[in-house]
Write a protein that holds these residues in place. Structure first.
Motif: not given
Length: 197
Positions: A98-104, A118-121, A135-147
């Motif tokens: 459920r959390r993964a869907q919210e992050y996505e 998402v990056v922070r969390d 978790e790593r995949q979602l983190y890296e996707a979010a980080l890439d967008r922010v960067v």
């Protein structure tokens, strides 16, 4: 299908050569405004290039706003996003799926603050336990967008942008010592949820 390149500089507030954010793909650049004839209808399209992904997207000019295409964030919003990174991670005690869907959903919203959350969390310091693959995949996707957005707004390289983000994350309160105990408690909560269901 016929294509005609238009030299028109602006449509819907967007112009050629301008960097934009497309929710599902992040930062891109409008390289042209074309007119195509599809099934007898003339359609005006933004040609958006995503250099890093080696991808070109054609977005109907009339649909640009409804699909969430937007201009880059203002510098004040970038500052606010960096401030979000210094905050405490807010992780809900719900099932990971459920959390993964919210992050996505947050990542694909195109909203800089939501993606930064998402990056922070999902950020893990060296003192914290390893992330799962998803978790790593979602983190890296979010980080890439922010960067990429911060780099485009501040006109700096992705590497310099990443350093700014890492500096902000370093200021955030981390749960280094209690991480294992909290992770165990999370596991118990999930197990209790599964038994209750």
């Amino acid at each position: 299908m016929t294509t005609a390149k238009k030299t028109t500089a602006a449509r819907q507030g967007f112009k050629t050569g301008e960097a934009i954010v497309y929710p599902a793909h992040g930062v891109g650049r409008i390289t042209a405004i074309e007119e195509q004839e599809i099934a007898g209808y003339k359609l005006e399209l933004f040609v958006v290039s995503f250099e890093k992904d080696k991808m070109v997207l054609r977005v109907p000019t009339a649909k640009a706003n409804s699909v969430g295409m937007r201009k880059l964030a203002e510098p004040e919003l970038v500052k606010k996003a960096l401030d979000v990174l210094t905050g405490r991670a807010r992780v809900k005690r719900t099932m990971w799926s459920r959390r993964a869907q919210e992050y996505e959903a947050k990542i694909n919203s195109g909203d800089l603050i939501a993606v930064t959350e998402v990056v922070r969390d999902l950020f893990r310091s060296d003192a914290q336990p390893e992330q799962s693959y998803s978790e790593r995949q979602l983190y890296e996707a979010a980080l890439d967008r922010v960067v990429r957005e911060i780099a485009a707004v501040n006109r700096i390289t992705d590497t310099e942008s990443l350093k700014l983000i890492e500096q902000s994350l370093a200021k955030s309160p981390r749960r280094a010592k209690g991480a294992e105990a909290e992770a165990e408690a999370d596991g118990e909560d999930i197990q209790d949820e599964a038994e209750a269901a």
